[in-house]
Enzyme design. Sequence first.
Site, PDB file in Angstrom:
ATOM      1  CB  CYS A  94      16.753  37.969  22.871  1.00  0.00           C
ATOM      2  SG  CYS A  94      17.476  38.211  24.510  1.00  0.00           S
ATOM      3  CD  GLU A 126      19.093  40.770  22.389  1.00  0.00           C
ATOM      4  OE1 GLU A 126      19.483  40.005  21.496  1.00  0.00           O
ATOM      5  OE2 GLU A 126      19.530  40.716  23.571  1.00  0.00           O
ATOM      6  CD  GLU A 159      49.283  39.716  36.532  1.00  0.00           C
ATOM      7  OE1 GLU A 159      50.130  39.928  37.423  1.00  0.00           O
ATOM      8  OE2 GLU A 159      48.182  40.280  36.488  1.00  0.00           O
ATOM      9  CB  SER A 169      61.254  41.720  39.833  1.00  0.00           C
ATOM     10  OG  SER A 169      60.374  41.104  40.754  1.00  0.00           O
ATOM     11  CB  THR A 222      61.539  39.988  33.902  1.00  0.00           C
ATOM     12  OG1 THR A 222      62.361  38.836  34.156  1.00  0.00           O
ATOM     13  CG2 THR A 222      61.048  39.952  32.468  1.00  0.00           C
ATOM     14  CB  SER A 240      54.410  20.547  38.099  1.00  0.00           C
ATOM     15  OG  SER A 240      53.762  21.231  37.063  1.00  0.00           O
ATOM     16  CD1 TRP A 269      56.695  48.536  43.495  1.00  0.00           C
ATOM     17  CD2 TRP A 269      55.717  46.969  42.254  1.00  0.00           C
ATOM     18  NE1 TRP A 269      55.774  47.919  44.287  1.00  0.00           N
ATOM     19  CE2 TRP A 269      55.157  46.941  43.557  1.00  0.00           C
ATOM     20  CE3 TRP A 269      55.227  46.054  41.327  1.00  0.00           C
ATOM     21  CZ2 TRP A 269      54.163  46.049  43.945  1.00  0.00           C
ATOM     22  CZ3 TRP A 269      54.245  45.176  41.701  1.00  0.00           C
ATOM     23  CH2 TRP A 269      53.726  45.164  42.981  1.00  0.00           C
ATOM     24  CB  ALA A 290      71.933  38.922  38.607  1.00  0.00           C
TER      25      ALA A 290
END
Length: 374
Positions: free
Chosen positions: A86, A54, A303, A170, A163, A236, A172, A166
């Site tokens: 504003c 504004e 991701e 990956s 994805t 972790s 691309w 084996a």
Amino acid sequence: MTHTDQQMMSRAIVLAQRGRYTTAPNPKVGCVIVNNGDIVGEGYHYQAGQPHAEVFALRQAQQRAQGATVYVTLEPCSHYGRTLPCAEALINANVARVVCAMVDPNPAVAGRGIALLQAAGIQVDIGILALQAQALNPGFIKQMTHQMPYVELKLAASLDGRTALANGASKWITGPKARSDVQQFRACAGAILSTSATVIADDPSLNVRWNELDASVQQQYPQSALRQPIRVIIDSQNRLTPEYQLFNLPGETILARTMLGTEAWPDSVQQWQIPTQPNSNQLDLVALLSRLADYGINHIWVEAGARLAGALLQQQLVDSLILYQAPKLMGSDSRGLIDITGLTSMTQTPLLNITDVGLVGDDIRIIATVQNNK
């Protein structure tokens, strides 16, 4: 609601989108000022700490704001922060009417700006293109209403839902256009969430690379204007060390751990001790997301591998999902997309509402919201 109201609010929404890579954690807001059918002022919020939409519009309109109609995608603010409220600025400009797409979702301030305007004799109309305005700021809205961040889960797979091979290969799966598209999603987020398993496997950067953004984005945003999302890595078991490249790139990194480590980290890296889930040695994802919300992060781009994706979905912590499918078939011994086990009924499966399907280069991109029951 008139055709002009719709037209001008649509313009305000387009303006608000210009701040999509720079406003976080503030909401994206656009404003249009109209006098006698002519646009006399426009503005959008560019960055936290800078004037709101504004104010920019009023500066452009100057005296022509008197008696004008103001279209704004979010209720004008009423509190004193780093900028003048504003609502007060609009009152001082003697505008005649304010059209708000939506009320501020913050329960502590919702309606106060509207009340100030009405008390000053200004006509206020609310709700024009409300759904489109809400779509501008899902993270801000969720933060204000649920004190949790909005979570977008990015997935990439072959047409048969795999994805990685084996043996773990990956790169691309998807093509360069899809990877550039991911850069733009990253740039919109306040944080990128991943895991130590992904860092160990790929040594990724998990950053925004300006040179990989679409040319239209590069023209609008100089490289110095784009902020780096905070990298949040779940570690972790304290498997990571400072040698991985993401710890030595510009931008902040948070290590989410169940026990703090003794490594010598760069100043840009901090460790957070996050509790484990009850009766489990797994890091409590709800506790992590809640702490990130308290830290000021309201939009997270995920991701990671199948385990974190499955855990987030099973705990109903994902708000939307972006899946890129490459025109490849990787076979039944390749790795799966999402690690969800123990389902015994179709009623237990996560349900999606697909909102967009299209081609990005040679790859299919599917965008869907997740129908959580929480």
